[in-house]
Design an enzyme around this catalytic site. Sequence first.
Site, PDB file in Angstrom:
ATOM      1  N   GLY A 279       7.049   3.657  11.949  1.00  0.00           N
ATOM      2  CA  GLY A 279       7.990   2.810  11.226  1.00  0.00           C
ATOM      3  C   GLY A 279       8.166   1.385  11.695  1.00  0.00           C
TER       4      GLY A 279
ATOM      5  N   GLU B 242       4.334   7.933  15.991  1.00  0.00           N
ATOM      6  CA  GLU B 242       3.141   7.863  15.145  1.00  0.00           C
ATOM      7  C   GLU B 242       3.125   6.603  14.295  1.00  0.00           C
ATOM      8  OE1 GLU B 242       3.381  11.752  13.420  1.00  0.00           O
ATOM      9  OE2 GLU B 242       5.030  11.203  12.109  1.00  0.00           O
TER      10      GLU B 242
ATOM     11  N   GLY C  40       1.602   3.523  12.174  1.00  0.00           N
ATOM     12  CA  GLY C  40       0.427   3.256  11.342  1.00  0.00           C
ATOM     13  C   GLY C  40       0.299   1.765  11.109  1.00  0.00           C
TER      14      GLY C  40
ATOM     15  N   ARG D 102      -0.135  -3.397  -3.032  1.00  0.00           N
ATOM     16  CA  ARG D 102       1.231  -3.491  -2.523  1.00  0.00           C
ATOM     17  C   ARG D 102       2.097  -4.517  -3.265  1.00  0.00           C
ATOM     18  NH1 ARG D 102       2.743  -4.586   2.067  1.00  0.00           N
ATOM     19  NH2 ARG D 102       4.300  -2.965   2.309  1.00  0.00           N
TER      20      ARG D 102
ATOM     21  N   CYS E   2      -7.130  -6.591 -15.595  1.00  0.00           N
ATOM     22  CA  CYS E   2      -6.594  -6.759 -16.934  1.00  0.00           C
ATOM     23  C   CYS E   2      -5.141  -6.336 -16.939  1.00  0.00           C
ATOM     24  CB  CYS E   2      -7.382  -5.867 -17.869  1.00  0.00           C
ATOM     25  SG  CYS E   2      -8.110  -6.811 -19.155  1.00  0.00           S
TER      26      CYS E   2
END
Length: 473
Positions: free
Chosen positions: A280, A322, A324, A362, A393
């Site tokens: 996080g 953990e 990322g 994103r 498109c």
Amino acid sequence: MVSTQSVIDISSGLQYLPKSKDSVQESSPNQELLPLTAKVNNLDHLEIGRWDVPALVEKFGSPLYIVDEYTIRTACRQYRDTLKQHYPGESLVLYASKAWSSLAICALCGSEGLGIDVVSGGELYTAIEAGIKPNKIYFHGNNKSLAELTFAIETNCLIVVDNWLELETLAALKNKQKEQVNNLTKIMVRFTPGIECHSHEYIRTGHLDSKFGFDANQLNDVFAFISKEELISLIGIHAHIGSQIFEVQPHQDLADVMIDVMTTAMTHKLSIKEINIGGGLGIRYTEADDPPSIETWVHKVSTAMVDACQARQLPLPKLLCEPGRSIIGPACVTAYTVGSQKQIPEIRTYISVDGGMSDNPRPITYQSVYRAVVANRLSEASTEVVTIAGKHCESGDILIKNATLPVTQPGDCLVVMATGAYNYSMASNYNRLPRPAAVLVANEEVNVILQRETYQDLLSKDTLPERIAIFQN
Ligand code: LLP
């Protein structure tokens, strides 16, 4: 070309180079917009890992994900070493491979001693093929299929059990196998800790509206169930409270909650050896973002865990986290080639690039904000405010609204920064665009770690029933 919008800032791409160039070891990658090895060279080009970015694009094509090995290794080491320094018990960092799952990235993190967090059979398969030992792979997910659970049992990785259906299915699978294989499957239990983060603020509630994990008030029943199962061994508990978090306090509070749950498990004669506090930690996408460094985060969270254990006179569990995004995010940029431009007087200027929402979903998905530089004229003053559009498109296919850039020409190399996390892993073939290649740069070498997809790749899973084929001889 003159922008129709007011110029908001006279600056250049140089402002985004890492702050402490002489001692890159000192920088926390998640506080930088560019990889730690980024420099400007004497051609006024952006260089990453000593490689000239426009030259990489020339050689490997465009768009191109460029991943800096040094930045990934630095982030892994900062997590690993700071934990060792500040947490007197055992510890393990897992790379959350959902941020970018591929052989090279898993192997790179594995070579730094990290384990891997996976959330699907596909991510599990990737981690195993990358050479990660099953006892360092933790399998998450709120709806693991029967096939995935069977695969997980076969590989002997750790299963992070999320819900009753999974727990009961797992118990049934193990009991069915009892005659042939009598080995233990190690599990952790995931629960929702009542701490909710919205990037810049957080709340604590009794119950959370989350699809993940057991509700905390179910844990007594869960532990009672597990304590009766012979072939399932509970080794730990897990919670993850959110992503792109800029505060440390929520994770410090989590330490307390976890230790309380550990004592609940003890009342069922279960001993919790591992506590996983999830990932996080946020990263910098724009100058406005100010996340704590990896070291600060690890230090404060470790201290909170030690304090929580001491207050209850409990032995220290093995501490896992953990991350990322903070490992892979700042290590990568996406290089595009500038194409057509469209000026709408009094409204905006669009500059289109040769990728877009298929390689970076994103912005359209979360309205995420990115920054870009012109990599072939890094020091040129930014004099226009433009909108960087993708080539899909779809009107919403905008990578950056109101980017402040020098005047750009078709053929310029535009680099969007901090694109390592959740770009490639969420990439698609929308409009049948082949996914870009990715290269890993290090001092001596540049290696292709993902080949550019071809048109043939796009058709590789298509089948054409003969009945409707119009290309018959
Ligand atoms: N562990 C668990 C159980 C998770 O669900 C996640 C992220 C992580 C670890 C890693 O969190 P990180 O350190 O990367 O913040 N696609 C979204 C992000 C989704 C995060 C999902 N879970 C995005 O692009 O922002």
